[in-house]
Design a protein around this motif. Sequence first.
Motif, PDB file in Angstrom:
ATOM      1  N   PRO A  33      -2.944   5.772   2.906  1.00 11.53           N
ATOM      2  CA  PRO A  33      -3.323   6.793   1.913  1.00 11.53           C
ATOM      3  C   PRO A  33      -2.455   8.039   2.086  1.00 11.53           C
ATOM      4  O   PRO A  33      -2.524   8.717   3.110  1.00 11.53           O
ATOM      5  N   ASP A  57      -0.544   5.428  -6.401  1.00  8.41           N
ATOM      6  CA  ASP A  57      -1.783   5.951  -5.814  1.00  8.41           C
ATOM      7  C   ASP A  57      -1.513   7.112  -4.845  1.00  8.41           C
ATOM      8  O   ASP A  57      -2.392   7.493  -4.075  1.00  8.41           O
ATOM      9  N   THR A  58      -0.313   7.681  -4.910  1.00  4.20           N
ATOM     10  CA  THR A  58      -0.001   8.872  -4.114  1.00  4.20           C
ATOM     11  C   THR A  58      -0.699  10.076  -4.740  1.00  4.20           C
ATOM     12  O   THR A  58      -0.597  10.289  -5.948  1.00  4.20           O
ATOM     13  N   LYS A  59      -1.429  10.854  -3.905  1.00  6.06           N
ATOM     14  CA  LYS A  59      -2.042  12.082  -4.434  1.00  6.06           C
ATOM     15  C   LYS A  59      -1.049  13.228  -4.289  1.00  6.06           C
ATOM     16  O   LYS A  59      -0.222  13.214  -3.370  1.00  6.06           O
ATOM     17  N   ARG A  90      -6.325  11.272   5.186  1.00  2.00           N
ATOM     18  CA  ARG A  90      -5.083  11.129   4.419  1.00  2.00           C
ATOM     19  C   ARG A  90      -3.881  11.432   5.308  1.00  2.00           C
ATOM     20  O   ARG A  90      -3.915  12.344   6.128  1.00  2.00           O
TER      21      ARG A  90
END
Length: 171
Positions: A33, A57-59, A90
Amino acid sequence: MPLPGKPFISQARIQKRVREMARDITKHYKNKPLTVVGLMNGSLFFMVDLIRQLPPDTKIECWKVSSYRGKKSTNRIQGLDGYEGNYDGRHVLLLDDILDTGRTLFETRKKLLKAGALSVKTVVLLSKNVPRVCDINADWTGFEIDNRYVIGYGLDYNHLYRPLPMIRILD
Ligand code: IMP
Ligand code: MG
Protein backbone atom coordinates in the motif's frame (compact mmCIF):
# COMPACT_ATOMS: atom_id res chain seq x y z
CA MET A 1 9.91 37.07 -24.31
CA PRO A 2 13.37 35.39 -24.28
CA LEU A 3 13.64 32.44 -21.89
CA PRO A 4 15.31 33.26 -18.56
CA GLY A 5 18.69 31.68 -17.76
CA LYS A 6 20.68 29.11 -19.73
CA PRO A 7 19.71 25.65 -21.05
CA PHE A 8 20.43 22.75 -18.70
CA ILE A 9 18.14 19.69 -18.81
CA SER A 10 15.78 19.31 -21.77
CA GLN A 11 12.15 18.29 -21.58
CA ALA A 12 12.94 15.03 -23.41
CA ARG A 13 15.68 14.07 -20.93
CA ILE A 14 13.41 14.81 -17.98
CA GLN A 15 10.58 12.70 -19.41
CA LYS A 16 12.89 9.77 -20.16
CA ARG A 17 14.35 9.83 -16.65
CA VAL A 18 10.91 10.10 -15.02
CA ARG A 19 9.79 6.99 -16.97
CA GLU A 20 12.85 5.07 -15.70
CA MET A 21 12.21 6.11 -12.10
CA ALA A 22 8.50 5.23 -12.32
CA ARG A 23 9.40 1.73 -13.52
CA ASP A 24 11.86 1.26 -10.68
CA ILE A 25 9.50 2.60 -8.02
CA THR A 26 6.62 0.44 -9.28
CA LYS A 27 8.81 -2.64 -9.03
CA HIS A 28 9.98 -1.70 -5.53
CA TYR A 29 6.47 -1.24 -4.07
CA LYS A 30 4.85 -4.17 -5.89
CA ASN A 31 1.69 -5.23 -3.93
CA LYS A 32 2.40 -2.81 -1.06
CA PRO A 33 0.00 0.00 0.00
CA LEU A 34 1.68 3.17 -1.26
CA THR A 35 0.95 6.85 -0.61
CA VAL A 36 2.94 9.49 -2.48
CA VAL A 37 3.33 12.76 -0.56
CA GLY A 38 4.48 15.55 -2.88
CA LEU A 39 5.87 18.83 -1.57
CA MET A 40 4.27 21.78 -3.31
CA ASN A 41 4.69 23.93 -5.26
CA GLY A 42 8.08 22.91 -6.61
CA SER A 43 7.28 19.27 -7.29
CA LEU A 44 3.94 19.86 -9.02
CA PHE A 45 5.04 18.81 -12.52
CA PHE A 46 7.39 16.05 -11.36
CA MET A 47 4.65 14.59 -9.18
CA VAL A 48 2.02 14.63 -11.93
CA ASP A 49 4.34 13.07 -14.52
CA LEU A 50 5.56 10.38 -12.12
CA ILE A 51 2.30 9.32 -10.48
CA ARG A 52 0.55 8.91 -13.82
CA GLN A 53 2.93 6.02 -14.36
CA LEU A 54 2.40 4.37 -10.94
CA PRO A 55 -0.23 1.70 -10.14
CA PRO A 56 -3.85 3.02 -10.00
CA ASP A 57 -4.28 2.16 -6.31
CA THR A 58 -1.52 4.60 -5.31
CA LYS A 59 -2.87 7.28 -2.94
CA ILE A 60 -1.64 10.86 -3.27
CA GLU A 61 -1.32 13.82 -0.91
CA CYS A 62 0.13 17.30 -1.44
CA TRP A 63 1.82 19.20 1.36
CA LYS A 64 2.59 22.86 0.85
CA VAL A 65 5.88 23.74 2.52
CA SER A 66 8.62 26.26 1.80
CA SER A 67 12.07 27.26 2.92
CA TYR A 68 13.52 29.44 0.18
CA ARG A 69 13.36 33.19 -0.23
CA GLY A 70 15.00 34.36 -3.47
CA LYS A 71 18.05 32.12 -4.04
CA LYS A 72 18.72 31.46 -0.33
CA SER A 73 17.41 28.86 2.10
CA THR A 74 15.85 30.49 5.17
CA ASN A 75 16.91 27.46 7.28
CA ARG A 76 13.31 27.02 8.43
CA ILE A 77 10.58 24.88 6.99
CA GLN A 78 7.28 26.69 6.86
CA GLY A 79 3.85 25.13 6.49
CA LEU A 80 4.33 21.73 8.13
CA ASP A 81 1.65 22.36 10.76
CA GLY A 82 -1.76 21.13 9.82
CA TYR A 83 -0.73 18.00 7.93
CA GLU A 84 -1.61 15.52 10.64
CA GLY A 85 -3.16 12.92 8.27
CA ASN A 86 -3.15 9.25 9.16
CA TYR A 87 -0.51 7.15 7.43
CA ASP A 88 -0.97 4.02 9.54
CA GLY A 89 -0.29 0.93 7.51
CA ARG A 90 0.92 2.80 4.42
CA HIS A 91 4.32 2.97 2.84
CA VAL A 92 5.06 6.57 1.98
CA LEU A 93 7.10 7.87 -0.92
CA LEU A 94 8.06 11.45 -0.11
CA LEU A 95 8.61 13.40 -3.32
CA ASP A 96 10.32 16.73 -3.86
CA ASP A 97 11.75 18.71 -6.76
CA ILE A 98 15.27 19.17 -5.43
CA LEU A 99 17.46 18.11 -2.52
CA ASP A 100 19.81 20.80 -1.25
CA THR A 101 20.58 21.17 2.49
CA GLY A 102 18.24 18.26 3.26
CA ARG A 103 16.19 20.16 5.85
CA THR A 104 12.91 19.91 3.93
CA LEU A 105 13.02 16.14 3.46
CA PHE A 106 14.41 15.55 6.94
CA GLU A 107 11.62 17.45 8.72
CA THR A 108 8.79 16.10 6.54
CA ARG A 109 10.08 12.54 6.86
CA LYS A 110 10.10 12.87 10.66
CA LYS A 111 6.52 14.09 10.58
CA LEU A 112 5.36 11.18 8.38
CA LEU A 113 6.98 8.58 10.62
CA LYS A 114 5.19 10.15 13.61
CA ALA A 115 1.94 9.89 11.63
CA GLY A 116 2.33 6.12 11.48
CA ALA A 117 3.89 5.47 8.08
CA LEU A 118 5.26 1.93 7.77
CA SER A 119 8.24 3.28 5.85
CA VAL A 120 9.25 6.59 4.29
CA LYS A 121 11.44 6.61 1.22
CA THR A 122 12.35 9.70 -0.77
CA VAL A 123 12.45 10.61 -4.44
CA VAL A 124 13.76 13.86 -5.93
CA LEU A 125 14.15 14.95 -9.51
CA LEU A 126 17.38 16.81 -8.74
CA SER A 127 20.02 16.46 -6.06
CA LYS A 128 22.63 19.15 -5.52
CA ASN A 129 26.12 17.91 -4.96
CA VAL A 130 26.66 19.84 -1.70
CA PRO A 131 27.21 18.83 1.94
CA ARG A 132 23.87 18.13 3.65
CA VAL A 133 22.96 20.00 6.83
CA CYS A 134 20.64 17.14 7.85
CA ASP A 135 21.31 13.43 7.75
CA ILE A 136 19.20 12.44 4.76
CA ASN A 137 19.64 11.28 1.20
CA ALA A 138 17.26 10.42 -1.61
CA ASP A 139 16.39 6.80 -2.36
CA TRP A 140 15.68 7.73 -6.00
CA THR A 141 17.35 10.67 -7.75
CA GLY A 142 16.67 11.89 -11.28
CA PHE A 143 19.82 13.90 -11.85
CA GLU A 144 22.79 14.80 -9.63
CA ILE A 145 23.76 18.41 -10.31
CA ASP A 146 26.41 20.93 -9.23
CA ASN A 147 25.56 23.73 -6.87
CA ARG A 148 23.74 25.98 -9.36
CA TYR A 149 20.40 27.76 -9.00
CA VAL A 150 17.90 26.08 -11.31
CA ILE A 151 14.42 27.02 -12.53
CA GLY A 152 11.65 25.45 -14.58
CA TYR A 153 9.62 22.23 -14.48
CA GLY A 154 8.10 23.49 -11.21
CA LEU A 155 11.22 25.09 -9.76
CA ASP A 156 10.91 28.81 -9.15
CA TYR A 157 12.83 31.97 -8.49
CA ASN A 158 10.61 34.15 -6.27
CA HIS A 159 7.53 32.27 -7.57
CA LEU A 160 8.41 32.85 -11.23
CA TYR A 161 9.41 30.48 -14.05
CA ARG A 162 7.67 27.34 -12.76
CA PRO A 163 5.74 26.77 -16.03
CA LEU A 164 8.87 26.17 -18.17
CA PRO A 165 8.78 22.54 -19.39
CA MET A 166 12.59 22.19 -19.13
CA ILE A 167 15.17 22.99 -16.45
CA ARG A 168 17.42 26.03 -16.89
CA ILE A 169 20.27 27.53 -14.88
CA LEU A 170 19.75 30.98 -13.39
CA ASP A 171 23.07 32.10 -11.92
P1 IMP B 1 16.56 21.92 1.26
O1 IMP B 1 15.56 21.92 2.37
O2 IMP B 1 17.69 22.87 1.53
O3 IMP B 1 17.06 20.54 0.89
O4 IMP B 1 15.92 22.56 0.01
C1 IMP B 1 14.95 21.98 -0.71
C2 IMP B 1 13.95 23.05 -1.20
O5 IMP B 1 14.60 24.26 -1.56
C3 IMP B 1 13.32 22.52 -2.45
O6 IMP B 1 12.06 21.96 -2.13
C4 IMP B 1 13.17 23.76 -3.32
O7 IMP B 1 11.89 24.31 -3.10
C5 IMP B 1 14.18 24.76 -2.81
N1 IMP B 1 15.37 24.86 -3.70
C6 IMP B 1 16.63 24.46 -3.41
N2 IMP B 1 17.47 24.70 -4.44
C7 IMP B 1 16.72 25.27 -5.42
C8 IMP B 1 17.03 25.74 -6.77
O8 IMP B 1 18.15 25.68 -7.28
N3 IMP B 1 15.97 26.27 -7.47
C9 IMP B 1 14.71 26.34 -6.95
N4 IMP B 1 14.39 25.92 -5.72
C10 IMP B 1 15.39 25.39 -4.94
MG1 MG C 1 10.34 22.96 -2.44
